[in-house]
Design a protein around this motif. Structure first.
Motif, PDB file in Angstrom:
ATOM      1  N   ASN A   1      70.685  60.693  25.269  1.00  0.00           N
ATOM      2  CA  ASN A   1      70.915  59.855  24.085  1.00  0.00           C
ATOM      3  C   ASN A   1      69.629  59.112  23.721  1.00  0.00           C
ATOM      4  N   THR A   2      69.676  58.367  22.623  1.00  0.00           N
ATOM      5  CA  THR A   2      68.492  57.594  22.204  1.00  0.00           C
ATOM      6  C   THR A   2      67.971  56.720  23.346  1.00  0.00           C
ATOM      7  N   ARG A   3      68.914  56.157  24.110  1.00  0.00           N
ATOM      8  CA  ARG A   3      68.528  55.295  25.242  1.00  0.00           C
ATOM      9  C   ARG A   3      67.484  55.965  26.135  1.00  0.00           C
ATOM     10  N   GLU A   4      67.659  57.274  26.360  1.00  0.00           N
ATOM     11  CA  GLU A   4      66.733  58.000  27.245  1.00  0.00           C
ATOM     12  C   GLU A   4      65.377  58.255  26.578  1.00  0.00           C
ATOM     13  N   LEU A   5      65.292  58.063  25.272  1.00  0.00           N
ATOM     14  CA  LEU A   5      64.070  58.407  24.548  1.00  0.00           C
ATOM     15  C   LEU A   5      63.203  57.185  24.256  1.00  0.00           C
ATOM     16  N   VAL A   6      63.729  55.991  24.575  1.00  0.00           N
ATOM     17  CA  VAL A   6      63.005  54.754  24.251  1.00  0.00           C
ATOM     18  C   VAL A   6      62.296  54.235  25.499  1.00  0.00           C
ATOM     19  N   LEU A   7      60.962  54.067  25.393  1.00  0.00           N
ATOM     20  CA  LEU A   7      60.205  53.526  26.526  1.00  0.00           C
ATOM     21  C   LEU A   7      59.812  52.065  26.310  1.00  0.00           C
ATOM     22  N   GLY A   8      59.806  51.629  25.058  1.00  0.00           N
ATOM     23  CA  GLY A   8      59.431  50.233  24.802  1.00  0.00           C
ATOM     24  C   GLY A   8      60.054  49.743  23.505  1.00  0.00           C
TER      25      GLY A   8
ATOM     26  N   VAL B   1      65.722  45.023  16.035  1.00  0.00           N
ATOM     27  CA  VAL B   1      64.650  45.898  16.512  1.00  0.00           C
ATOM     28  C   VAL B   1      63.625  46.031  15.383  1.00  0.00           C
ATOM     29  N   THR B   2      62.347  45.776  15.700  1.00  0.00           N
ATOM     30  CA  THR B   2      61.312  45.907  14.670  1.00  0.00           C
ATOM     31  C   THR B   2      60.340  47.058  14.961  1.00  0.00           C
ATOM     32  N   ALA B   3      60.255  47.465  16.232  1.00  0.00           N
ATOM     33  CA  ALA B   3      59.388  48.605  16.565  1.00  0.00           C
ATOM     34  C   ALA B   3      59.824  49.177  17.908  1.00  0.00           C
ATOM     35  N   ALA B   4      59.424  50.430  18.137  1.00  0.00           N
ATOM     36  CA  ALA B   4      59.799  51.083  19.393  1.00  0.00           C
ATOM     37  C   ALA B   4      58.721  52.061  19.816  1.00  0.00           C
ATOM     38  N   THR B   5      58.562  52.196  21.120  1.00  0.00           N
ATOM     39  CA  THR B   5      57.711  53.259  21.661  1.00  0.00           C
ATOM     40  C   THR B   5      58.638  54.344  22.207  1.00  0.00           C
TER      41      THR B   5
END
Ligand SMILES: Cc1cc2nc3c(=O)[nH]c(=O)nc-3n(C[C@H](O)[C@H](O)[C@H](O)COP(=O)(O)OP(=O)(O)OC[C@H]3O[C@@H](n4cnc5c(N)ncnc54)[C@H](O)[C@@H]3O)c2cc1C
Length: 495
Positions: free
Chosen positions: A168-175, A215-219
């Motif tokens: 899921n998205t959770r697994e794709l977000v590092l920051g 949420v404003t940005a993500a790695t």
């Protein structure tokens, strides 16, 4: 506070917000804000004090801080494709909608780290394209990808078509970078794959539907670009065969298996009836259709051979009754159109109750067959369309009104929902696998979650947003005023 003081306070807030984001990016007239006054499905409608469109994290923070000081709720707004009413404002014209649409840039591409840092308002398809331009692959993929935003995907922990391989998205977000309820900013965009320094705070915000922070940005994690893709559309006689084929495909193709999507006959029939570019490639009707995709970033693997061997084996075993293998990208797209068309057709055909549930994969045939039989007996004029992501145990179990009288159908909503949810929960499943809670499933969350779980969720909400200003009433009823007549209580709710 008197009514006139409240009005002056609201006017003052609008002036302050306009000074933060610029007058052109602060909408307050009813005609300008109308398109932000309901969720994307039109299930819930409210009234908006103002819509602000910040261009930077600092502007989001200043706007949220101004709202907090003035005591006004804030509703984060992405692409508005969410299916549970999460973007709907309250009905008292107090909510300030924060739309992330202008925050749509790539901040950093780190090829050595295989990460991309993007702003929250970037459309998912543009994130995929930015990855592809760098010869990388960003695997989150769903039918709304042309309009949903990565911030909305993170806020809903979106699933989609490639979860069985990439998570899921959770697994794709590092920051993550997040604006908190008081306007302060939590930022950790380092993109580390290993980091055990305290609680993993980003996980709190993923899937929290804008109730704990904006949420404003993500790695995000990137993967090697796909060099080979093989797609087949297969027909099967029973759900037991569908699951047996999935287990064999998983064993045989292992990490190359990247999609396994189920469409029942009724879904294909509705799609060909209502969606002009959907074509049934088979001469005869079949009970079930599976879209199976293998993909690889390597060129030295013979993916076609792996697919053909898998198909031959399962034809011999009598699990597959017929099938077509895509000879071109166009063929593959036409197979995916059947899966997408199944969803579009239900929207066109009339009202439906959508149940986005999951059960253990082995329980799928029993769950679908027995729940469908019970519903068909109780509501013979309704149409059941159960389709979805078999590899994740995630079934969209939709009950469409069909020929049923619309008023009778509306009266039965709760009974139908409870019947489906009971069938799911008795098999160790979840009543909400993908789309989240929003307003639509808030009562179901309360009914079907252990008191200790609900108490923990309230504790988190109270700790991060004590005045309950961030997307109030979504996911949980307001912990700050549990007995107050709720903002959303009198909202019109339709299917
Ligand atoms: C045709 C179609 C197909 C779909 N397929 C799938 C699917 O396969 N899998 C799946 O999981 N979902 C699916 N969805 C649901 C939807 O697309 C996803 O939930 C998507 O992730 C929502 O993104 P959005 O930008 O549209 O969010 P929105 O609808 O704008 O918002 C959704 C929620 O997130 C909050 N939010 C939005 N942006 C932010 C932010 N930056 N910070 C904090 N909170 C925020 C909102 O307040 C709201 O509560 C589908 C929807 C459609 C219409």
């Amino acid at each position: 506070m008197s009514a006139s003081q409240r009005l002056a306070n609201a006017d003052g807030l609008i002036t302050e917000l306009a000074s933060i984001v610029g007058a052109g990016n602060c909408l307050s007239s009813q005609s300008e804000t109308a398109s932000y006054a309901s969720d994307g499905r039109g299930l819930f409608a409210g009234s908006v004090l103002a819509v602000v469109k910040p261009a930077t994290t600092e502007e989001v923070a200043a706007a949220v801080s101004a709202c907090a000081r003035a005591g006004h709720p804030v509703v984060p707004h992405g692409g508005n494709t969410g299916l549970c009413g999460g973007t709907a404002p309250g009905r008292h014209r107090r909510d300030v909608v924060v739309s992330l649409e202008r925050m749509n840039r790539v901040r950093k591409l780190d090829i050595a780290n295989d990460t991309i840092t993007v702003e929250a308002g970037m459309i998912l398809r543009n994130v995929q394209a930015a990855a592809a331009e760098a010869d990388r692959y960003f695997p989150l993929s769903l039918n709304a990808e042309g309009s949903c935003q990565i911030g909305g995907n993170i806020a809903t922990n979106a699933g989609g078509n490639a979860v069985l391989r990439y998570g899921n998205t959770r697994e794709l977000v590092l920051g993550l970078e997040v604006v908190l309820a008081d306007g302060s900013v939590f930022s950790d965009l380092r993109g580390l794959r290993k980091n055990n320094s305290g609680y993993d705070l980003k996980q709190l915000f993923i899937g929290s539907e804008g109730t704990l922070g904006i949420v404003t940005a993500a790695t995000l994690r990137l993967f090697p670009a796909r060099r080979q893709i093989e797609t087949a559309l297969l027909t099967l006689a029973s759900l037991d065969d569908v699951v047996a084929l999935y287990l064999d495909a998983r064993q045989h193709a292992q990490e190359f298996l990247s999609a396994f999507e189920l469409t029942p006959r009724i879904g294909l029939t509705m799609a060909t009836q209502h969606v002009p570019d959907v074509v049934d490639p088979f001469a005869e009707p079949h009970p079930y259709y599976v879209l199976l995709e293998l993909s690889s970033s390597q060129t030295r693997v013979g993916l076609k051979d792996i697919l053909l061997e898998l198909l031959e084996r399962n034809l011999d075993a009598g699990r597959i009754t017929d099938g077509v293998v895509a000879g071109s990208l166009r063929d593959a797209q036409s197979f995916w159109r059947i899966r997408e068309g199944c969803v579009e057709a239900q929207r066109i055909a009339g009202p439906s109750y959508k149940h986005d549930v999951s059960v253990p994969i082995s329980a799928i045939p029993g769950f679908i067959n027995s729940t469908r039989a019970t519903l068909e007996l109780a509501y013979p004029s309704a149409t059941i369309v159960a389709f979805g992501h078999v590899g994740d145990g995630n079934i969209h179990f939709n009950v469409c009104a069909g020929d049923m009288d619309r008023e009778d159908f509306a009266v039965e909503q709760h009974a139908i929902e409870e019947l489906v949810f009971d069938a799911v929960l008795s098999r160790g499943g979840s009543f909400s696998a993908e789309h989240g809670i929003g307003l639509l499933k808030r009562d179901a969350l309360l009914r079907h979650t252990a008191p200790a779980g609900i108490a923990l969720m309230h504790a988190l909400k109270t700790a991060l947003d004590p005045a309950c200003r961030l997307n109030p009433g979504k996911v949980l009823r307001s912990p700050a005023a549990p007995n107050r007549k709720q903002d959303h209580a009198s909202w019109s709710e339709r299917t």
